[in-house]
Design a protein around this motif. Structure first.
Motif, mmCIF file in Angstrom:
data_model
loop_
_atom_site.group_PDB
_atom_site.id
_atom_site.type_symbol
_atom_site.label_atom_id
_atom_site.label_comp_id
_atom_site.label_asym_id
_atom_site.label_seq_id
_atom_site.Cartn_x
_atom_site.Cartn_y
_atom_site.Cartn_z
ATOM 1 N N SER A 93 0.945 -1.238 0.061
ATOM 2 C CA SER A 93 -0.060 0.109 0.027
ATOM 3 C C SER A 93 0.896 1.161 0.002
ATOM 4 O O SER A 93 2.058 1.207 0.235
ATOM 5 N N SER A 94 0.264 2.394 -0.242
ATOM 6 C CA SER A 94 0.849 3.717 -0.392
ATOM 7 C C SER A 94 1.499 4.062 1.002
ATOM 8 O O SER A 94 2.751 4.455 1.366
ATOM 9 N N HIS A 95 0.811 3.355 2.378
ATOM 10 C CA HIS A 95 1.096 3.911 3.595
ATOM 11 C C HIS A 95 2.533 2.774 3.810
ATOM 12 O O HIS A 95 3.611 3.517 4.426
ATOM 13 N N ASN A 96 2.464 1.632 3.365
ATOM 14 C CA ASN A 96 3.750 0.873 3.698
ATOM 15 C C ASN A 96 4.847 1.371 2.774
ATOM 16 O O ASN A 96 6.123 1.352 3.187
ATOM 17 N N PHE A 97 4.889 1.679 1.670
ATOM 18 C CA PHE A 97 5.660 2.418 0.736
ATOM 19 C C PHE A 97 6.221 3.760 1.483
ATOM 20 O O PHE A 97 7.460 3.881 1.420
ATOM 21 N N GLU A 98 5.409 4.541 1.984
ATOM 22 C CA GLU A 98 5.803 5.802 2.790
ATOM 23 C C GLU A 98 6.750 5.432 3.726
ATOM 24 O O GLU A 98 7.564 5.731 4.102
ATOM 25 N N HIS A 99 6.345 4.507 4.719
ATOM 26 C CA HIS A 99 6.855 4.210 5.847
ATOM 27 C C HIS A 99 8.284 3.484 5.309
ATOM 28 O O HIS A 99 9.369 3.777 6.118
ATOM 29 N N THR A 100 8.437 2.690 4.187
ATOM 30 C CA THR A 100 9.652 2.113 3.598
ATOM 31 C C THR A 100 10.573 3.096 3.455
ATOM 32 O O THR A 100 11.773 3.366 3.902
ATOM 33 N N LEU A 101 10.394 4.459 2.647
ATOM 34 C CA LEU A 101 10.759 5.404 2.440
ATOM 35 C C LEU A 101 11.489 6.041 3.587
ATOM 36 O O LEU A 101 12.688 6.487 3.750
ATOM 37 N N LYS A 102 10.640 6.382 4.683
ATOM 38 C CA LYS A 102 11.114 7.040 5.927
ATOM 39 C C LYS A 102 12.354 6.084 6.467
ATOM 40 O O LYS A 102 13.312 6.671 6.937
ATOM 41 N N LYS A 103 11.888 5.042 6.725
ATOM 42 C CA LYS A 103 12.979 3.976 7.160
ATOM 43 C C LYS A 103 14.266 3.665 6.534
ATOM 44 O O LYS A 103 15.456 3.720 7.013
ATOM 45 N N MET A 104 14.239 3.761 5.207
ATOM 46 C CA MET A 104 15.443 4.066 4.282
ATOM 47 C C MET A 104 16.428 5.300 4.653
ATOM 48 O O MET A 104 17.454 5.247 4.659
ATOM 49 N N CYS A 105 15.635 6.357 4.492
ATOM 50 C CA CYS A 105 16.186 7.615 4.890
ATOM 51 C C CYS A 105 16.737 7.780 6.327
ATOM 52 O O CYS A 105 18.106 8.134 6.357
ATOM 53 N N LYS A 106 16.199 7.196 7.217
ATOM 54 C CA LYS A 106 16.584 7.242 8.665
ATOM 55 C C LYS A 106 17.748 6.264 8.727
ATOM 56 O O LYS A 106 18.906 6.788 9.299
ATOM 57 N N GLU A 107 17.800 5.070 8.473
ATOM 58 C CA GLU A 107 18.721 3.995 8.458
ATOM 59 C C GLU A 107 20.032 4.671 7.513
ATOM 60 O O GLU A 107 21.350 4.439 7.781
ATOM 61 N N GLY A 108 19.716 4.886 6.241
ATOM 62 C CA GLY A 108 20.878 5.351 5.602
ATOM 63 C C GLY A 108 21.631 6.807 6.216
ATOM 64 O O GLY A 108 22.732 6.638 6.085
ATOM 65 N N ALA A 109 20.785 7.528 6.627
ATOM 66 C CA ALA A 109 21.598 9.014 7.441
ATOM 67 C C ALA A 109 22.241 8.424 8.479
ATOM 68 O O ALA A 109 23.367 8.777 8.901
ATOM 69 N N TYR A 110 21.638 7.283 9.266
ATOM 70 C CA TYR A 110 22.406 6.843 10.570
ATOM 71 C C TYR A 110 23.963 6.306 10.238
ATOM 72 O O TYR A 110 24.649 6.707 10.756
ATOM 73 N N TRP A 111 23.795 5.264 9.351
ATOM 74 C CA TRP A 111 24.779 4.655 9.127
ATOM 75 C C TRP A 111 25.781 5.101 8.125
ATOM 76 O O TRP A 111 26.945 5.140 8.263
ATOM 77 N N GLY A 112 25.346 6.255 7.383
ATOM 78 C CA GLY A 112 26.438 6.842 6.477
ATOM 79 C C GLY A 112 27.066 7.821 7.172
ATOM 80 O O GLY A 112 28.216 8.139 7.242
ATOM 81 N N THR A 113 26.451 8.266 8.576
ATOM 82 C CA THR A 113 26.969 9.160 9.301
ATOM 83 C C THR A 113 28.239 8.486 10.331
ATOM 84 O O THR A 113 29.290 8.845 10.452
ATOM 85 N N VAL A 114 27.853 7.440 10.726
ATOM 86 C CA VAL A 114 28.817 6.592 11.423
ATOM 87 C C VAL A 114 30.095 6.246 10.366
ATOM 88 O O VAL A 114 31.192 6.263 10.821
ATOM 89 N N ALA A 115 29.562 5.807 9.371
ATOM 90 C CA ALA A 115 30.665 5.432 8.325
ATOM 91 C C ALA A 115 31.463 6.769 7.943
ATOM 92 O O ALA A 115 32.822 6.501 7.920
ATOM 93 N N GLY A 116 31.070 7.882 7.834
ATOM 94 C CA GLY A 116 31.778 9.091 7.421
ATOM 95 C C GLY A 116 32.619 9.644 8.707
ATOM 96 O O GLY A 116 33.748 9.847 8.320
ATOM 97 N N LEU A 117 32.091 9.467 9.865
ATOM 98 C CA LEU A 117 32.725 9.790 10.877
ATOM 99 C C LEU A 117 33.996 8.968 10.997
ATOM 100 O O LEU A 117 35.094 8.998 11.281
ATOM 101 N N TYR A 118 33.730 7.602 10.900
ATOM 102 C CA TYR A 118 34.824 6.529 11.107
ATOM 103 C C TYR A 118 35.930 6.884 10.094
ATOM 104 O O TYR A 118 37.161 6.792 10.319
ATOM 105 N N VAL A 119 35.510 7.045 8.496
ATOM 106 C CA VAL A 119 36.718 7.334 7.792
ATOM 107 C C VAL A 119 37.399 8.296 7.986
ATOM 108 O O VAL A 119 38.430 8.588 7.835
ATOM 109 N N GLY A 120 36.561 9.707 8.566
ATOM 110 C CA GLY A 120 37.327 10.828 8.842
ATOM 111 C C GLY A 120 38.425 10.599 9.993
ATOM 112 O O GLY A 120 39.298 11.121 9.826
ATOM 113 N N MET A 121 37.804 10.151 10.811
ATOM 114 C CA MET A 121 38.766 9.786 12.115
ATOM 115 C C MET A 121 39.845 8.720 11.772
ATOM 116 O O MET A 121 41.219 9.065 12.270
#
Length: 146
Positions: free
Chosen positions: A59-87
């Protein structure tokens, strides 16, 4: 007796995006953020697609939930990786050498910073720093073996 032989090699495709921020530290940090953030978002998309298909409820609700979760997880793990590579890069620049100790320092600092930002207590910050350093060092040693 007929004899046949199969010879070949299999390699993973490599996708590289060059982003020039004018500073090697920023270039590596953004590159780490984008690569791992994309992997995390793809993982979420795959898991959520599996669950939607399994339930038979797309459904569109499930699709919207998936997009939000993708953004949240991508931003979190991307931040961790960026921080690690920089350090790790920062440790390499400060120490003036490229070895496994930079991975250990980068992992420990990243583990401590992520833990501190999430308002963990002092003991948890120390254990997260130890875990980050140990994981990064182990990954570096495994990378040397392959």
């Amino acid at each position: 007796m007929p004899h046949s032989r199969f010879s070949g090699s299999v390699s993973t495709p490599k996708v590289d995006v060059a982003i020039d921020m004018g500073n090697p530290f920023l270039n590596l940090t953004v590159d780490g953020f984008l690569k791992i953030g994309t992997v995390a978002a793809a993982r979420v998309a795959t898991e959520e697609a599996y669950h939607m298909i399994k339930k038979g409820n797309i459904s569109s609700h499930n699709f919207e939930h998936t997009l939000k979760k993708m953004c949240k997880e991508g931003a979190y793990w991307g931040t961790v990786a960026g921080l690690y590579v920089g350090m790790e890069y920062g440790a390499e620049r400060v120490r003036g050498t490229s070895d496994w100790k930079n991975a250990m320092i980068g992992g420990a600092v990243t583990g401590a910073l992520i833990s501190a930002v999430t308002n963990n207590g002092r003991d948890k910050i120390v254990t997260d720093a130890i875990a980050g350093g140990a994981i990064a060092t182990a990954a570096e040693f495994i990378n040397y073996l392959t």
